[in-house]
Design an enzyme around this catalytic site. Structure first.
Site, PDB file in Angstrom:
ATOM      1  N   ARG A 182      20.152  -6.755   3.078  1.00  0.00           N
ATOM      2  CA  ARG A 182      19.782  -7.982   3.512  1.00  0.00           C
ATOM      3  C   ARG A 182      20.689  -9.256   3.198  1.00  0.00           C
ATOM      4  NH1 ARG A 182      13.125  -8.026   2.942  1.00  0.00           N
ATOM      5  NH2 ARG A 182      12.613  -6.060   3.214  1.00  0.00           N
ATOM      6  N   LYS A 189      12.390  -7.238  -1.403  1.00  0.00           N
ATOM      7  CA  LYS A 189      13.708  -6.016  -1.104  1.00  0.00           C
ATOM      8  C   LYS A 189      14.726  -6.746  -1.054  1.00  0.00           C
ATOM      9  CE  LYS A 189       9.517  -3.431   0.517  1.00  0.00           C
ATOM     10  NZ  LYS A 189       9.004  -3.023   1.846  1.00  0.00           N
ATOM     11  N   ARG A 215       2.355  -3.701  10.372  1.00  0.00           N
ATOM     12  CA  ARG A 215       3.282  -4.305  11.457  1.00  0.00           C
ATOM     13  C   ARG A 215       4.538  -3.660  11.559  1.00  0.00           C
ATOM     14  NH1 ARG A 215       6.344  -6.188   7.321  1.00  0.00           N
ATOM     15  NH2 ARG A 215       5.263  -7.227   5.716  1.00  0.00           N
ATOM     16  N   GLU A 233       3.028   1.746   1.616  1.00  0.00           N
ATOM     17  CA  GLU A 233       3.981   1.641   0.604  1.00  0.00           C
ATOM     18  C   GLU A 233       3.309   2.300  -0.708  1.00  0.00           C
ATOM     19  OE1 GLU A 233       5.235  -2.221  -0.049  1.00  0.00           O
ATOM     20  OE2 GLU A 233       6.106  -2.534   2.118  1.00  0.00           O
ATOM     21  N   GLU A 255      -3.275  -4.549 -11.928  1.00  0.00           N
ATOM     22  CA  GLU A 255      -2.865  -3.152 -11.786  1.00  0.00           C
ATOM     23  C   GLU A 255      -1.816  -2.897 -12.850  1.00  0.00           C
ATOM     24  OE1 GLU A 255      -2.698  -1.985  -6.857  1.00  0.00           O
ATOM     25  OE2 GLU A 255      -0.913  -2.358  -7.897  1.00  0.00           O
ATOM     26  N   LYS A 256      -2.066  -1.630 -13.247  1.00  0.00           N
ATOM     27  CA  LYS A 256      -1.272  -1.242 -14.533  1.00  0.00           C
ATOM     28  C   LYS A 256       0.343  -1.183 -13.799  1.00  0.00           C
ATOM     29  CE  LYS A 256       0.243   0.997 -18.174  1.00  0.00           C
ATOM     30  NZ  LYS A 256       0.171   0.251 -19.618  1.00  0.00           N
ATOM     31  N   ASN A 287       1.389  -2.101   5.271  1.00  0.00           N
ATOM     32  CA  ASN A 287       1.916  -3.410   6.233  1.00  0.00           C
ATOM     33  C   ASN A 287       1.588  -2.801   7.524  1.00  0.00           C
ATOM     34  OD1 ASN A 287       4.563  -3.406   4.051  1.00  0.00           O
ATOM     35  ND2 ASN A 287       3.400  -5.062   4.083  1.00  0.00           N
ATOM     36  N   GLY A 322       6.019 -11.205  -2.666  1.00  0.00           N
ATOM     37  CA  GLY A 322       6.121 -11.451  -4.212  1.00  0.00           C
ATOM     38  C   GLY A 322       5.361 -12.663  -4.582  1.00  0.00           C
TER      39      GLY A 322
END
Length: 451
Positions: free
Chosen positions: A338, A237, A292, A275, A200-201, A290, A165
């Protein structure tokens, strides 16, 4: 053959990797900062070495020191976990040059996917749909405003090298774009050494759904279905589940095929995740890759019965994948939350001394934790102190079991986001599966502000 692994990470993911290594009779070496000397993962490893002071650039981002310890310890491989150096092409390359196997993809692929702009262009070349936006970096806010006329607001302003983010902001007007451009570019430069920005839209009522991949060095690529990761706060997330309650079997098949196609076009190896953003009509668009293991990988393991870390090590050993796509099927429903050391209303971190720490216990529970009772949470790292994963035969059952588990989860001495998690899973829209990326802003925040 890999017989000894250094884990270039900390917290719950270091502990997670150590557990699989023990299962495979592989020795482990932990590295830690001064702030983590008493962390549980340190004592779990067969051996451990101090990296340096708490600040990440002096410890967990110190490539030369980590490789020096790896050579001194005579390890065969390095597992980078997630975050820190896990997507550093430089780290992967220096490890290989030191004669140490890097458990992950090649540095070339990592560098390409590490730039969101390059990744977008690579996906377009592979025939994978991408969100409408710019194909290159925008030079200035003024240039962005001109481009925005064609894309149309709302728009996501993003850092090309960003993650978590950072350097990302939704803008609704020319004025907002003008104000946001410079501050986000500077922040990206500070965190990633690259201030390049693109547009990006912003898809309204979108869902964040990702596909887990495994790829060996013999050309075999498979996917382990999808994870729904739409419940987020500040673009990070909070709750993940598998499978998604939204997409159809047809869309699941198409997304899996697109992700495999993308990985093959890149010559990708090891574990990775594509993603996607998915709109209300189930149209899906590439968001990022990602390179990883992901924080949320346990929900995939729960519904497939696979140990992703074990597969990572086998692939790094040069072995072919032990499973085929046709061997896999979805079994039940898993949800991960989390647990953050943070204020559940403001989302501000809440470091301090944990005086009581009691995790829920049960066959349906899986606890991945970074802390223990009488442990001090420091302000130096991400505030996530653990993950709670539950599995049920259905989504409704999983939600019920999760609520039961969270109500018995006790953390005293610091604030946590457990009240937020309980409020979300109790929300009727969540129970119905209406989990878009705007869920927290639309349903949770208005609720807490009225209290």
């Amino acid at each position: 053959m890999i017989k000894k692994v250094l884990i270039a990470n900390r917290g719950e993911i270091a502990a997670r990797i150590i557990r699989t290594c023990k299962k495979l009779d592989i020795q482990t070496v932990a590295v830690y900062s001064e702030a983590d000397q008493k962390a549980p993962f340190v004592s779990m490893a067969d051996d451990s070495f101090l990296l340096g002071p708490p600040r990440v650039n002096e410890s967990y981002l110190n490539i030369d020191k980590i490789i020096s310890i790896a050579k001194e310890s005579k390890v065969d491989a390095i597992h980078p976990g997630y975050g820190f150096l896990s997507e550093s092409g430089e780290f992967a390359e220096k490890s290989q040059h030191a004669g140490i196997q890097f458990i992950g993809p090649t540095s070339k692929v990592m560098e390409k996917m590490g730039s969101k702009i390059e990744a977008r262009n690579a996906m377009k070349w592979a025939g994978v749909p991408v969100v409408p936006g710019t194909d290159g970096a925008i030079a200035s806010a003024e240039d962005g405003i001109e481009i925005a006329k064609d894309i149309g607001y709302p728009i996501m302003l993003k850092a090309s090298a960003g993650g978590g983010g950072i350097g990302m902001q939704v803008v609704q007007t020319d004025e907002e774009l003008m104000k946001a451009f410079e501050s986000n570019s500077k922040r990206a430069q500070t965190f990633f050494g690259d201030g390049a920005m693109f547009l990006e839209k912003k898809l309204e009522n979108a869902r964040h759904i990702e596909i887990q991949l495994l790829a060996d060095n013999h050309g075999n690529v498979i996917h382990l279905f999808e994870r729904e990761c739409s419940i987020q706060r500040r673009n990070q997330k909070v709750i993940e589940e598998a499978p998604s309650s939204f997409i159809s079997d047809r869309t699941r098949k198409l997304m899996g095929e697109a992700a495999v196609k993308a990985a093959k076009s890149l010559g990708y190896t090891n574990a990775g995740t594509i993603e996607f953003l998915v709109d209300e009509e189930e149209n899906f668009y590439f968001l990022e890759m990602n390179t990883r293991i992901q924080v949320e990988h346990p929900v995939t393991e729960e519904i497939t019965g696979q140990d992703i870390v074990e597969h990572q090590i086998a692939i790094a050993n040069g072995e072919e994948l032990s499973i085929k796509q046709s061997d896999l099927q979805i079994d039940g429903h898993a949800i991960e939350v989390r647990i953050y050391a943070e204020d559940p209303v403001t989302f501000f971190p809440s470091p301090g001394h944990i005086s009581v720490f009691q995790m829920p216990d049960g066959k349906y529970c899986r606890n991945e934790v970074a802390v223990a009772e009488n442990y001090d949470v420091t302000p130096y790292y991400d505030p996530m102190i653990g993950k709670l994963i539950v599995k049920g035969s259905t989504r409704d059952e999983a939600i019920s079991l999760l609520k039961e588990a969270l109500l018995t989860y006790k953390v005293e001495g610091i604030k946590t986001n457990i009240p937020m998690l309980l409020a979300i899973i109790d929300n009727e829209e969540f129970k119905k599966g209406n989990t878009t990326t705007g869920f927290v802003q639309e349903y949770y925040l208005p609720q807490v502000k009225t209290k």
